[in-house]
Design an enzyme around this catalytic site. Structure first.
Site, PDB file in Angstrom:
ATOM      1  N   GLU A 109       3.955  74.360  15.066  1.00 39.78           N
ATOM      2  CA  GLU A 109       4.965  75.289  14.565  1.00 39.78           C
ATOM      3  C   GLU A 109       4.636  76.738  14.932  1.00 39.78           C
ATOM      4  OE1 GLU A 109       5.678  72.768  10.442  1.00 39.78           O
ATOM      5  OE2 GLU A 109       4.795  74.757  10.373  1.00 39.78           O
ATOM      6  N   CYS A 153       3.881  84.433  14.414  1.00 38.07           N
ATOM      7  CA  CYS A 153       2.743  83.760  13.772  1.00 38.07           C
ATOM      8  C   CYS A 153       2.447  82.487  14.559  1.00 38.07           C
ATOM      9  CB  CYS A 153       3.104  83.447  12.326  1.00 38.07           C
ATOM     10  SG  CYS A 153       1.788  82.577  11.456  1.00 38.07           S
ATOM     11  N   CYS A 213      -5.047  70.501  11.145  1.00 33.74           N
ATOM     12  CA  CYS A 213      -6.222  71.319  10.815  1.00 33.74           C
ATOM     13  C   CYS A 213      -7.223  70.445  10.073  1.00 33.74           C
ATOM     14  CB  CYS A 213      -5.809  72.503   9.946  1.00 33.74           C
ATOM     15  SG  CYS A 213      -7.214  73.559   9.491  1.00 33.74           S
ATOM     16  N   CYS A 234      -7.289  72.613   3.213  1.00 37.48           N
ATOM     17  CA  CYS A 234      -7.023  73.468   2.045  1.00 37.48           C
ATOM     18  C   CYS A 234      -5.881  72.829   1.241  1.00 37.48           C
ATOM     19  CB  CYS A 234      -6.614  74.868   2.484  1.00 37.48           C
ATOM     20  SG  CYS A 234      -7.876  75.687   3.481  1.00 37.48           S
ATOM     21  N   CYS A 261      -2.064  73.964   1.352  1.00 35.50           N
ATOM     22  CA  CYS A 261      -1.502  74.128   2.693  1.00 35.50           C
ATOM     23  C   CYS A 261      -0.947  72.806   3.210  1.00 35.50           C
ATOM     24  CB  CYS A 261      -2.610  74.639   3.615  1.00 35.50           C
ATOM     25  SG  CYS A 261      -2.211  74.527   5.360  1.00 35.50           S
ATOM     26  N   CYS A 286       3.027  77.519   6.694  1.00 31.72           N
ATOM     27  CA  CYS A 286       2.381  76.748   7.741  1.00 31.72           C
ATOM     28  C   CYS A 286       2.382  75.250   7.447  1.00 31.72           C
ATOM     29  CB  CYS A 286       0.961  77.315   7.854  1.00 31.72           C
ATOM     30  SG  CYS A 286      -0.295  76.227   8.368  1.00 31.72           S
TER      31      CYS A 286
HETATM   32  S1  SF4 Z   1      -4.761  77.150   5.217  1.00 28.76           S
HETATM   33 FE1  SF4 Z   1      -4.165  75.246   6.278  1.00 28.76          FE
HETATM   34  S2  SF4 Z   1      -4.252  75.719   8.448  1.00 28.76           S
HETATM   35 FE2  SF4 Z   1      -5.347  77.358   7.385  1.00 28.76          FE
HETATM   36  S3  SF4 Z   1      -7.504  76.662   7.377  1.00 28.76           S
HETATM   37 FE3  SF4 Z   1      -6.620  75.888   5.466  1.00 28.76          FE
HETATM   38  S4  SF4 Z   1      -5.895  73.809   5.967  1.00 28.76           S
HETATM   39 FE4  SF4 Z   1      -6.243  74.889   7.896  1.00 28.76          FE
END
Ligand code: SF4
Length: 357
Positions: free
Chosen positions: A93, A111, A118, A122, A125, A344
């Site tokens: 994206e 962005c 990833c 997190c 996210c 994101c």
């Molecule tokens: S916020 Fe999302 S994309 Fe960014 S480091 Fe954490 S898991 Fe990865």
């Protein structure tokens, strides 16, 4: 560098090297670079001052590989979110945020994603919940800007991306070399020529990456995604904190900041009932009392799986007031594209949920 490296991931001298192997003069390396990076062409046929034989060779080698647009959503506030399909089927994206300011020229921020998925997981996210697929190449990173530029120039020939934030899917410092190369390409005077001070790289706190970044001879901004002021809470929401706890991350950031030429900002996603108490604001403020950072307080974008919700306006204002009382330069950051799932990983998740690829 092999000849298989896509054209969009190469600097002029590297393009020239391959051209010479093909029996073409080296000066065409710069010429092609200008077409690819500066004018954002998607096809060899658009490079009208190249000999037909060379254009055919570029096509035959599939050297120029634009991204395939899978979906584009436009928000009421002008934010545009793009979902791209890569050659191997992975989805990434990119978000375009135009800020229209009267009297001055427009600022257009993109962005960027640096990884497909990833590995850092997190909890707040959407990308983190979908797992890691692979690192992006520099060509795929710059293509996000080039393909948006190509598309926008169909209706606005003067369109130009002016600012970049490496804040989309993925952790940039886990793909350092390709991110570094992408920055070289973006800032090249014969290409997009984006000013270093208009670029921000955001990290969740990868200490070796921050240290390496501090050694670079450039003026690119760093943003730290902190989101919690104590290790226990941060480790719960950002597992990377178990490897790189707050003190170590802030030590590395301080060394970066001490270089003195670049700006450090700290991002704090405010989550109702998790990190939005006045006590959290006090603890957060204490981390930066003798350290002039800029703090962005961002109401979290709701992510269904985690149940993370944003606090109400009054609570956000109280939180901000407490930070300001401690002398912290803090703002509540303007939310963009909430109606198009601009956080994101949300659009990719939605596409998978709907069976779209
Ligand atoms: S916020 Fe999302 S994309 Fe960014 S480091 Fe954490 S898991 Fe990865």
């Amino acid at each position: 560098m092999t000849e298989k490296t896509e054209l969009r991931g190469l600097l002029p001298e590297e393009i020239a090297q391959t051209l010479q192997e093909w029996g073409h003069p080296a000066y065409r390396g710069k010429q092609i670079f200008k077409w690819v990076q500066g004018r954002a062409v998607r096809e060899a046929a658009e490079m009208t001052d190249l000999p037909q034989g060379l254009r055919s060779k570029i096509d035959a080698e599939q050297w120029l590989r634009p991204l395939a647009l899978s979906r584009c959503r436009v928000s009421k506030d002008g934010t545009e979110k793009y979902l791209w399909q890569l050659a191997d089927g992975e989805l990434i994206e990119t978000v375009l945020m135009p800020y229209l300011r009267s009297q001055t020229r427009d600022r257009v921020t993109v962005c960027l994603s640096t990884q497909a998925g990833c590995p850092l997981g997190c909890k707040f996210c959407a990308t983190g919940q979908q797992g890691f697929r692979r690192n992006l190449t520099a060509g795929e990173i710059v293509s996000q800007v080039l393909d948006i530029t190509h598309r926008k120039r169909q209706s606005d020939p003067d369109f130009k991306v002016t600012n970049l934030v490496f804040m989309g899917m993925g952790e940039p410092f886990l793909n350092y070399d390709q991110v570094r190369r992408a920055i070289e390409l973006f800032t090249h005077p014969e290409g997009q020529n984006i000013g270093q001070r208009r670029i921000t790289v955001s990290t969740s706190g990868i200490v070796p990456g921050i240290e390496r970044f501090a050694q670079e001879n450039w003026e690119i901004n760093l943003a730290l995604s902190l989101h919690a002021a104590d290790d226990q809470l941060r480790s719960q929401w950002m597992p990377v904190n178990r490897q790189y706890p707050i003190e170590k991350v802030l030590d590395a950031c301080r060394r970066y900041w001490e270089q003195g030429r670049r700006r450090l900002s700290v991002e704090y996603a405010l989550i109702e009932g998790v990190n939005d108490r006045l006590e959290d604001a006090r603890q957060l403020g204490k981390l930066f009392t003798r350290w002039p950072i800029h703090l962005n307080v961002i109401p979290v974008n709701p992510v269904t799986e985690s149940g993370a919700r944003r606090p109400d306006k009054a609570r956000m204002v109280q939180f901000l007031d407490e930070l300001k009382r401690q002398g912290i330069d803090a703002v509540i950051r303007e939310e963009r594209g909430v109606d198009i799932e601009a956080a994101c990983g949300q659009l990719r998740g939605a596409a998978h949920g709907e069976g779209e690829t």
